[in-house]
Scaffold this motif. Structure first.
Motif, PDB file in Angstrom:
ATOM      1  N   PRO A  81       0.534   5.051  10.109  1.00  0.00           N
ATOM      2  CA  PRO A  81       0.725   3.597  10.289  1.00  0.00           C
ATOM      3  C   PRO A  81      -0.583   2.817  10.165  1.00  0.00           C
ATOM      4  O   PRO A  81      -0.612   1.740   9.562  1.00  0.00           O
ATOM      5  CB  PRO A  81       1.317   3.492  11.693  1.00  0.00           C
ATOM      6  CG  PRO A  81       1.997   4.818  11.907  1.00  0.00           C
ATOM      7  CD  PRO A  81       1.144   5.827  11.202  1.00  0.00           C
ATOM      8  N   VAL A  82      -1.660   3.342  10.760  1.00  0.00           N
ATOM      9  CA  VAL A  82      -2.991   2.752  10.595  1.00  0.00           C
ATOM     10  C   VAL A  82      -3.764   3.687   9.664  1.00  0.00           C
ATOM     11  O   VAL A  82      -4.050   4.826  10.022  1.00  0.00           O
ATOM     12  CB  VAL A  82      -3.711   2.605  11.945  1.00  0.00           C
ATOM     13  CG1 VAL A  82      -5.102   2.023  11.728  1.00  0.00           C
ATOM     14  CG2 VAL A  82      -2.893   1.735  12.895  1.00  0.00           C
ATOM     15  N   HIS A  83      -4.068   3.215   8.453  1.00  0.00           N
ATOM     16  CA  HIS A  83      -4.635   4.103   7.445  1.00  0.00           C
ATOM     17  C   HIS A  83      -5.779   3.425   6.698  1.00  0.00           C
ATOM     18  O   HIS A  83      -5.890   2.189   6.687  1.00  0.00           O
ATOM     19  CB  HIS A  83      -3.557   4.543   6.461  1.00  0.00           C
ATOM     20  CG  HIS A  83      -2.767   3.405   5.882  1.00  0.00           C
ATOM     21  ND1 HIS A  83      -1.497   3.103   6.289  1.00  0.00           N
ATOM     22  CD2 HIS A  83      -3.071   2.489   4.929  1.00  0.00           C
ATOM     23  CE1 HIS A  83      -1.053   2.070   5.611  1.00  0.00           C
ATOM     24  NE2 HIS A  83      -1.987   1.665   4.780  1.00  0.00           N
ATOM     25  N   PRO A  84      -6.642   4.205   6.051  1.00  0.00           N
ATOM     26  CA  PRO A  84      -7.707   3.624   5.232  1.00  0.00           C
ATOM     27  C   PRO A  84      -7.148   2.760   4.110  1.00  0.00           C
ATOM     28  O   PRO A  84      -5.980   2.892   3.711  1.00  0.00           O
ATOM     29  CB  PRO A  84      -8.421   4.864   4.677  1.00  0.00           C
ATOM     30  CG  PRO A  84      -8.123   5.956   5.654  1.00  0.00           C
ATOM     31  CD  PRO A  84      -6.729   5.674   6.134  1.00  0.00           C
TER      32      PRO A  84
ATOM     33  N   PRO B 105       2.467   0.116   3.018  1.00  0.00           N
ATOM     34  CA  PRO B 105       2.718   1.338   3.782  1.00  0.00           C
ATOM     35  C   PRO B 105       2.079   2.584   3.183  1.00  0.00           C
ATOM     36  O   PRO B 105       1.929   3.591   3.860  1.00  0.00           O
ATOM     37  CB  PRO B 105       4.242   1.448   3.765  1.00  0.00           C
ATOM     38  CG  PRO B 105       4.689   0.642   2.604  1.00  0.00           C
ATOM     39  CD  PRO B 105       3.694  -0.464   2.467  1.00  0.00           C
ATOM     40  N   GLY B 106       1.697   2.512   1.909  1.00  0.00           N
ATOM     41  CA  GLY B 106       1.073   3.687   1.297  1.00  0.00           C
ATOM     42  C   GLY B 106       2.099   4.748   0.939  1.00  0.00           C
ATOM     43  O   GLY B 106       3.258   4.450   0.632  1.00  0.00           O
ATOM     44  N   MET B 107       1.700   5.999   1.003  1.00  0.00           N
ATOM     45  CA  MET B 107       2.603   7.089   0.655  1.00  0.00           C
ATOM     46  C   MET B 107       3.702   7.222   1.698  1.00  0.00           C
ATOM     47  O   MET B 107       3.428   7.284   2.898  1.00  0.00           O
ATOM     48  CB  MET B 107       1.839   8.406   0.542  1.00  0.00           C
ATOM     49  CG  MET B 107       2.709   9.595   0.143  1.00  0.00           C
ATOM     50  SD  MET B 107       1.777  11.147   0.051  1.00  0.00           S
ATOM     51  CE  MET B 107       0.668  10.810  -1.311  1.00  0.00           C
ATOM     52  N   GLN B 108       4.935   7.284   1.243  1.00  0.00           N
ATOM     53  CA  GLN B 108       6.074   7.445   2.149  1.00  0.00           C
ATOM     54  C   GLN B 108       7.067   8.397   1.480  1.00  0.00           C
ATOM     55  O   GLN B 108       7.971   7.965   0.769  1.00  0.00           O
ATOM     56  CB  GLN B 108       6.724   6.095   2.451  1.00  0.00           C
ATOM     57  CG  GLN B 108       5.829   5.113   3.177  1.00  0.00           C
ATOM     58  CD  GLN B 108       5.456   5.576   4.573  1.00  0.00           C
ATOM     59  OE1 GLN B 108       6.276   6.135   5.296  1.00  0.00           O
ATOM     60  NE2 GLN B 108       4.208   5.337   4.955  1.00  0.00           N
ATOM     61  N   VAL B 109       6.876   9.686   1.681  1.00  0.00           N
ATOM     62  CA  VAL B 109       7.755  10.702   1.097  1.00  0.00           C
ATOM     63  C   VAL B 109       8.550  11.331   2.232  1.00  0.00           C
ATOM     64  O   VAL B 109       7.997  12.052   3.068  1.00  0.00           O
ATOM     65  CB  VAL B 109       6.949  11.767   0.333  1.00  0.00           C
ATOM     66  CG1 VAL B 109       7.896  12.772  -0.318  1.00  0.00           C
ATOM     67  CG2 VAL B 109       6.066  11.113  -0.728  1.00  0.00           C
TER      68      VAL B 109
ATOM     69  N   ILE C 207      -4.175  15.153   6.930  1.00  0.00           N
ATOM     70  CA  ILE C 207      -5.076  15.708   5.921  1.00  0.00           C
ATOM     71  C   ILE C 207      -5.990  14.594   5.428  1.00  0.00           C
ATOM     72  O   ILE C 207      -5.547  13.482   5.114  1.00  0.00           O
ATOM     73  CB  ILE C 207      -4.277  16.313   4.756  1.00  0.00           C
ATOM     74  CG1 ILE C 207      -3.352  17.420   5.271  1.00  0.00           C
ATOM     75  CG2 ILE C 207      -5.215  16.868   3.688  1.00  0.00           C
ATOM     76  CD1 ILE C 207      -2.354  17.912   4.259  1.00  0.00           C
ATOM     77  N   ARG C 208      -7.290  14.912   5.353  1.00  0.00           N
ATOM     78  CA  ARG C 208      -8.307  13.934   4.965  1.00  0.00           C
ATOM     79  C   ARG C 208      -9.091  14.444   3.754  1.00  0.00           C
ATOM     80  O   ARG C 208      -8.989  15.632   3.399  1.00  0.00           O
ATOM     81  CB  ARG C 208      -9.237  13.663   6.153  1.00  0.00           C
ATOM     82  CG  ARG C 208      -8.507  13.053   7.354  1.00  0.00           C
ATOM     83  CD  ARG C 208      -9.444  12.802   8.515  1.00  0.00           C
ATOM     84  NE  ARG C 208      -8.770  12.052   9.586  1.00  0.00           N
ATOM     85  CZ  ARG C 208      -8.031  12.609  10.542  1.00  0.00           C
ATOM     86  NH1 ARG C 208      -7.893  13.942  10.585  1.00  0.00           N
ATOM     87  NH2 ARG C 208      -7.449  11.865  11.459  1.00  0.00           N
ATOM     88  N   PRO C 209      -9.896  13.588   3.128  1.00  0.00           N
ATOM     89  CA  PRO C 209     -10.662  14.013   1.955  1.00  0.00           C
ATOM     90  C   PRO C 209     -11.536  15.239   2.250  1.00  0.00           C
ATOM     91  O   PRO C 209     -12.148  15.342   3.310  1.00  0.00           O
ATOM     92  CB  PRO C 209     -11.516  12.788   1.629  1.00  0.00           C
ATOM     93  CG  PRO C 209     -10.698  11.638   2.114  1.00  0.00           C
ATOM     94  CD  PRO C 209     -10.031  12.136   3.363  1.00  0.00           C
ATOM     95  N   GLY C 210     -11.558  16.158   1.301  1.00  0.00           N
ATOM     96  CA  GLY C 210     -12.355  17.373   1.450  1.00  0.00           C
ATOM     97  C   GLY C 210     -11.657  18.479   2.209  1.00  0.00           C
ATOM     98  O   GLY C 210     -12.233  19.561   2.376  1.00  0.00           O
TER      99      GLY C 210
ATOM    100  N   ASP D 227      -5.104   0.422  -3.641  1.00  0.00           N
ATOM    101  CA  ASP D 227      -5.416  -0.377  -2.457  1.00  0.00           C
ATOM    102  C   ASP D 227      -4.136  -0.517  -1.637  1.00  0.00           C
ATOM    103  O   ASP D 227      -3.189  -1.196  -2.048  1.00  0.00           O
ATOM    104  CB  ASP D 227      -5.935  -1.750  -2.879  1.00  0.00           C
ATOM    105  CG  ASP D 227      -6.385  -2.603  -1.693  1.00  0.00           C
ATOM    106  OD1 ASP D 227      -6.087  -2.224  -0.535  1.00  0.00           O
ATOM    107  OD2 ASP D 227      -7.027  -3.643  -1.920  1.00  0.00           O
ATOM    108  N   ILE D 228      -4.087   0.145  -0.499  1.00  0.00           N
ATOM    109  CA  ILE D 228      -2.887   0.100   0.347  1.00  0.00           C
ATOM    110  C   ILE D 228      -3.188  -0.557   1.685  1.00  0.00           C
ATOM    111  O   ILE D 228      -2.476  -0.322   2.676  1.00  0.00           O
ATOM    112  CB  ILE D 228      -2.317   1.521   0.560  1.00  0.00           C
ATOM    113  CG1 ILE D 228      -3.348   2.428   1.251  1.00  0.00           C
ATOM    114  CG2 ILE D 228      -1.854   2.131  -0.753  1.00  0.00           C
ATOM    115  CD1 ILE D 228      -2.769   3.754   1.737  1.00  0.00           C
ATOM    116  N   ALA D 229      -4.237  -1.388   1.717  1.00  0.00           N
ATOM    117  CA  ALA D 229      -4.636  -2.016   2.984  1.00  0.00           C
ATOM    118  C   ALA D 229      -3.485  -2.803   3.603  1.00  0.00           C
ATOM    119  O   ALA D 229      -3.313  -2.809   4.824  1.00  0.00           O
ATOM    120  CB  ALA D 229      -5.841  -2.922   2.755  1.00  0.00           C
TER     121      ALA D 229
END
Length: 334
Positions: free
Chosen positions: A128-131, A71-75, A106-109, A66-68
């Motif tokens: 910056p705005v992500h699921p 920042p989520g992934m930051q590589v 890149i999105r699912p699928g 849950d990254i609501a």
């Protein structure tokens, strides 16, 4: 994706001596690794028990997270040589930018396939705005000698071939499965497929007997290959499945012509396979090469700002120090 370990060990891979010439059931537990400061991954390849499955040489499974409010992934920008990266999302979005000028979400699928060849740099970040959820896998494919120094390239395939049977929906990421061929470029015989199993699914997949295979479970629980465990209740022979749980890789060896997959409840698996990788190679940090000298040269070029170009996404990731012992290619297992 980068290997962000501060003291990465050298992994010597390749050669057919560690490949069983028959079907096996070898459970390989993953180990938890922090990817930067915010993302925890389960590293399933390479491990102490298994370094390669075909040309597949690296596998991180992450999430669902849950990254609501995070920042989520930051590589940040980092380099690669001698391999292909395969980005596969089950939930979320990842913004890919590279030194060739590609700028893709890149999105699912969808398949994000980057061929490093002689040198490339890229960054991977949640927008910056992500699921709210982030869930996926990052895989590497070792390039064989004839392709290790090819020109770098990036492919984004929004549509991939899908097979359906008995409650199974199989998306072919890379290579070929049951006549369905991924549009992604490959340099050695292999296959990667996302297997979505409905509750009550029972399906049979054709396999190449010369390939070695492994499966991991991304979510749920699944039964693989009814010949895995045999019991004899009430005097009647009954075949049970080899159960595979999340966070675990089940190595299946070679010599299989088919694979049965079943699930009582919904589950998601990744199937990886390929012709055993005969060449001996060295993998250290983000580099795959024929020998330690090539790895050391790539590290030196990255730190000096040569060869890899530039890419947006923050300050470049510094390379760790090389280990004190020589990087010598040896074998597949240890």
């Amino acid at each position: 994706m980068s290997n962000l370990e501060r003291r990465p060990v050298a992994v010597e891979c390749g050669g057919r001596s560690g490949t069983p010439g028959e079907p096996v059931y070898e459970r390989v537990p993953g180990r938890e690794v922090m990817l930067g400061e915010s993302t925890k991954v389960r590293r399933l390849l390479p491990t102490l028990g298994r370094r390669l499955v075909g040309a597949w040489c690296f596998l991180d499974h992450y999430g669902p997270d849950d990254i609501a409010g995070a920042p989520g992934m930051q590589v940040p920008p980092h380099p690669h040589i001698g391999l292909q990266t395969v980005s596969w999302l089950l939930d979320g979005e990842v913004h890919h930018r590279d030194s060739l000028g590609n700028d893709v979400t890149i999105r699912p699928g969808q398949l994000g396939l980057m061929t490093a060849g002689r040198a490339i740099a890229h960054s991977e970040q949640s927008p910056p705005v992500h699921p709210a959820l982030l869930h996926g896998a990052q895989l590497w494919v070792a390039l064989p000698g004839h392709a290790r120094d090819v020109a770098p390239a990036f492919e984004h395939h929004a549509t991939l071939p899908v097979l359906t049977d008995g409650g199974l929906r199989a998306t072919v990421l890379l290579g070929e499965l049951a006549g369905a061929v991924s549009p992604g470029t490959v340099h050695s015989p292999l296959v990667g497929a996302d297997l979505e199993l409905e509750a009550g699914a029972d399906a049979l997949l054709p396999l190449e007997p010369d390939f070695e295979y492994a499966v991991i479970v991304a979510s749920g629980n699944a039964g693989v290959d009814g010949a895995g465990v045999r019991t004899e209740p009430a005097g009647d022979a009954e075949v049970a499945d080899a159960r595979v749980a999340p966070g675990e890789l089940l190595y299946l060896g070679t010599g299989r012509t088919e694979l049965r997959v079943r699930a009582q409840d919904a589950a998601r698996l990744l199937l990886l396979g390929g012709e055993p990788f005969a060449e001996r190679i060295v993998m250290w940090w983000n580099f795959v090469a024929a020998d330690g000298e090539a790895v050391a040269a790539a590290r030196e070029d990255w730190m000096a700002g040569r060869r890899f170009g530039t890419v947006a996404g923050g300050d470049p990731l510094p390379a760790p120090a090389l280990p004190p012992t020589p990087l010598i290619p040896r074998g597949r297992t240890r």
